[in-house]
Design an enzyme around this catalytic site. Structure first.
Site, PDB file in Angstrom:
ATOM      1  N   GLU A 131      -5.335  -6.352 -30.043  1.00 22.95           N
ATOM      2  CA  GLU A 131      -5.834  -6.867 -31.326  1.00 22.95           C
ATOM      3  C   GLU A 131      -4.837  -6.565 -32.443  1.00 22.95           C
ATOM      4  O   GLU A 131      -4.515  -7.424 -33.270  1.00 22.95           O
ATOM      5  CB  GLU A 131      -7.179  -6.210 -31.678  1.00 22.95           C
ATOM      6  CG  GLU A 131      -8.288  -6.448 -30.667  1.00 22.95           C
ATOM      7  CD  GLU A 131      -8.359  -5.364 -29.583  1.00 22.95           C
ATOM      8  OE1 GLU A 131      -7.284  -4.900 -29.133  1.00 22.95           O
ATOM      9  OE2 GLU A 131      -9.474  -5.001 -29.188  1.00 22.95           O
TER      10      GLU A 131
ATOM     11  N   ARG B 198       0.868  -4.344  -5.265  1.00 22.57           N
ATOM     12  CA  ARG B 198       1.593  -3.067  -5.165  1.00 22.57           C
ATOM     13  C   ARG B 198       2.052  -2.623  -6.549  1.00 22.57           C
ATOM     14  O   ARG B 198       2.170  -1.442  -6.824  1.00 22.57           O
ATOM     15  CB  ARG B 198       2.820  -3.224  -4.268  1.00 22.57           C
ATOM     16  CG  ARG B 198       2.513  -3.174  -2.794  1.00 22.57           C
ATOM     17  CD  ARG B 198       3.797  -3.166  -2.012  1.00 22.57           C
ATOM     18  NE  ARG B 198       3.584  -3.123  -0.582  1.00 22.57           N
ATOM     19  CZ  ARG B 198       4.557  -3.047   0.309  1.00 22.57           C
ATOM     20  NH1 ARG B 198       5.823  -3.017  -0.094  1.00 22.57           N
ATOM     21  NH2 ARG B 198       4.289  -3.015   1.595  1.00 22.57           N
TER      22      ARG B 198
ATOM     23  N   GLU C 207      -2.554   0.099   2.887  1.00 25.50           N
ATOM     24  CA  GLU C 207      -1.971  -1.033   3.621  1.00 25.50           C
ATOM     25  C   GLU C 207      -2.013  -0.799   5.126  1.00 25.50           C
ATOM     26  O   GLU C 207      -1.173  -1.294   5.858  1.00 25.50           O
ATOM     27  CB  GLU C 207      -0.538  -1.276   3.145  1.00 25.50           C
ATOM     28  CG  GLU C 207      -0.498  -1.831   1.741  1.00 25.50           C
ATOM     29  CD  GLU C 207       0.718  -2.675   1.485  1.00 25.50           C
ATOM     30  OE1 GLU C 207       1.123  -3.452   2.356  1.00 25.50           O
ATOM     31  OE2 GLU C 207       1.277  -2.532   0.385  1.00 25.50           O
TER      32      GLU C 207
ATOM     33  N   ALA D  93      -4.125  -8.073   6.728  1.00 25.64           N
ATOM     34  CA  ALA D  93      -3.614  -9.429   6.939  1.00 25.64           C
ATOM     35  C   ALA D  93      -3.931  -9.771   8.380  1.00 25.64           C
ATOM     36  O   ALA D  93      -3.448  -9.095   9.298  1.00 25.64           O
ATOM     37  CB  ALA D  93      -2.115  -9.448   6.694  1.00 25.64           C
TER      38      ALA D  93
ATOM     39  N   THR E 200       1.678   3.377  11.144  1.00 21.97           N
ATOM     40  CA  THR E 200       2.397   2.286  10.480  1.00 21.97           C
ATOM     41  C   THR E 200       3.824   2.705  10.135  1.00 21.97           C
ATOM     42  O   THR E 200       4.760   1.904  10.237  1.00 21.97           O
ATOM     43  CB  THR E 200       1.609   1.829   9.224  1.00 21.97           C
ATOM     44  OG1 THR E 200       0.339   1.346   9.669  1.00 21.97           O
ATOM     45  CG2 THR E 200       2.321   0.736   8.458  1.00 21.97           C
TER      46      THR E 200
ATOM     47  N   TRP F  21       5.570 -11.961  11.215  1.00 24.17           N
ATOM     48  CA  TRP F  21       4.575 -11.782  10.168  1.00 24.17           C
ATOM     49  C   TRP F  21       3.382 -12.639  10.481  1.00 24.17           C
ATOM     50  O   TRP F  21       3.553 -13.768  10.959  1.00 24.17           O
ATOM     51  CB  TRP F  21       5.133 -12.189   8.790  1.00 24.17           C
ATOM     52  CG  TRP F  21       6.305 -11.358   8.393  1.00 24.17           C
ATOM     53  CD1 TRP F  21       7.606 -11.688   8.420  1.00 24.17           C
ATOM     54  CD2 TRP F  21       6.256 -10.026   7.863  1.00 24.17           C
ATOM     55  NE1 TRP F  21       8.396 -10.671   7.951  1.00 24.17           N
ATOM     56  CE2 TRP F  21       7.573  -9.630   7.601  1.00 24.17           C
ATOM     57  CE3 TRP F  21       5.218  -9.130   7.592  1.00 24.17           C
ATOM     58  CZ2 TRP F  21       7.879  -8.368   7.075  1.00 24.17           C
ATOM     59  CZ3 TRP F  21       5.552  -7.891   7.075  1.00 24.17           C
ATOM     60  CH2 TRP F  21       6.865  -7.523   6.821  1.00 24.17           C
TER      61      TRP F  21
END
Ligand SMILES: NC(=O)c1ccc[n+]([C@@H]2O[C@H](COP(=O)([O-])OP(=O)(O)OC[C@H]3O[C@@H](n4cnc5c(N)ncnc54)[C@H](OP(=O)(O)O)[C@@H]3O)[C@@H](O)[C@H]2O)c1
Length: 377
Positions: A46, A179, A293, A149, A191, A165
């Site tokens: 503002e 991210r 993830e 995914a 992972t 992928w």
């Protein structure tokens, strides 16, 4: 309001621990000034819009702002005071203050000063813009979100582990945006060993950015030597925090420290970090959100313990139809649909042929753990 939302998004990932806010000033149907909150400690949207105008608004001018103006004195003074002092005649607001103790107070202050106020315009979009901040303010704790995914049949990897992928480049670019927004990213030891991810945000035209990077590794099996994981040796290694238990060898912990990597050690009856203790530590360290993830084991464990608050599910138009392919989630025994975990405040987005479904997780009264497929280590 759509324009004000666009302005707010210019500061995507730059305002922590503050929310993103956009504002504009309209005179006789024409936008004459724009502002947004660019960074923590900087002027609120503002005030930025009033400063951009550089003169007094004309009588009857309207201010459009994505979030209810603050009515308390922070570092920059109450925005309601600035709006009243500037002589704005009408204020149009998107979302109300997420703090239930303050919600609506700013609107009351403006109304009491004779300003016409309309609220709730694109309220859902305006609230969604600050989902991490809102959760932090409303609950006093971090938003734990998982990103998965998958193929259409819910798999994150083939039976061989091949997983690169599943989703397309547009989906993966969207992940880079999130991210940038979350103060921290987390992955499990599996992972790190399998994918050796960099866990930074890489967006074209912007400098690579590294949030806090949590590695869940209850017995420090990723710490054999430094070359095993880029997160222990790259230029951002001081942003890596290994989350482990008091069962880990002192020597490994010393090794991590000598590489410049941080370690959080939790007391535990087994080699798993108690998730509630991890959440508590995030509160102490003022980490408002963690973007998990993967992999499958970590997110399943969080889900099973009702510790996931939000889900990002990217789906690619691929079918594996292999019962031995890796599912995104496992470990529950859900015998009735009424016992299923559901999403609320659901949003759908399209990335080429991929689709994203995201929303807040709502748990049934009781979750049944399937002891035959899942062990807590
Ligand atoms: N498609 C996707 O979205 C996606 C995303 C990420 C990964 N992936 C794939 O997922 C696979 C890896 O998943 P994963 O299930 O094998 O491994 P993971 O979930 O990354 O890691 C599991 C390991 O993390 C450690 N861990 C888990 N919970 C813990 C806790 N509470 N405290 C401390 N340590 C904890 C345990 O290590 P210990 O057993 O040593 O105790 C556990 O074995 C890879 O194939 C990867 O490519 C897919």
């Amino acid at each position: 309001m759509s324009r004000a939302l666009d302005l707010a998004r210019r500061a995507w990932g730059d305002t922590h621990p503050n929310p993103m806010v956009g504002a504009l000033i309209v005179e006789k149907g024409e936008v004459v000034a724009e502002g947004w909150h660019a960074r923590d400690g900087g002027p609120h949207a503002e005030r930025a819009a009033l400063a951009a105008l550089g003169r007094a608004p004309k009588p009857g001018a309207t201010m459009v702002v994505t979030l209810e103006p603050c009515s308390t004195h922070g570092r920059t003074g109450a925005c309601t005071e600035a709006i009243i002092a500037a002589g704005i005649g009408r204020v149009v607001v998107g979302a109300t203050d997420p703090n239930p103790d303050h919600a609506g107070r700013g609107l009351d202050v403006l109304r009491a000063a004779g300003i016409e106020v309309r609220s709730g315009v694109l309220a859902r979009e305006c609230a969604d813009l600050n989902l991490i901040f809102n959760h932090w303010i409303a609950t006093g704790g971090p938003l734990f979100a998982a990103k998965v995914a998958t193929t259409l049949d819910g798999k994150i990897a083939c039976r061989t582990g091949d997983s690169r992928w599943i989703t397309n480049e547009l989906s993966r670019t969207d992940v880079m945006r999130w991210r940038r927004l979350f103060p921290a990213i987390a992955v499990g030891a599996g992972t790190v060993v399998h994918d050796n991810p960099r866990l930074t945000s890489r967006i074209e035209g912007r400098e690579e950015m590294c949030p806090w990077r949590f590695i869940f590794d209850g017995r420090l099996r990723t710490v054999v030597d430094r070359s095993m994981a880029g997160v222990y040796s790259d230029e951002f290694r001081e942003r890596t925090i290994v989350v482990t238990t008091d069962h880990s060898g002192e020597g490994y912990i010393k090794k991590l420290h000598s590489w410049g990597v941080n370690v959080w050690v939790f007391q535990s009856p087994n080699q798993r970090v108690p998730i509630d203790a991890f959440r508590k530590r995030c509160v102490e360290e003022r980490i408002a959100g963690v973007y998990f993830e993967g992999g499958a084991e970590v997110v399943s464990e969080f889900l099973q313990q009702r510790q996931l608050d939000y889900l990002f599910h990217y789906r690619a138009p691929i079918v594996l139809a292999d019962v031995k392919a890796k599912p995104a989630f496992s470990g529950l025994r859900t015998e009735k649909l009424a016992q299923a975990v559901r999403l609320a405040e659901v949003r759908h987005e399209q990335f080429g042929d991929d689709a994203l479904v995201r929303g807040r997780l709502v748990y049934p009264e009781k979750l049944f753990v399937d002891e035959t497929t899942f062990s807590l280590g």
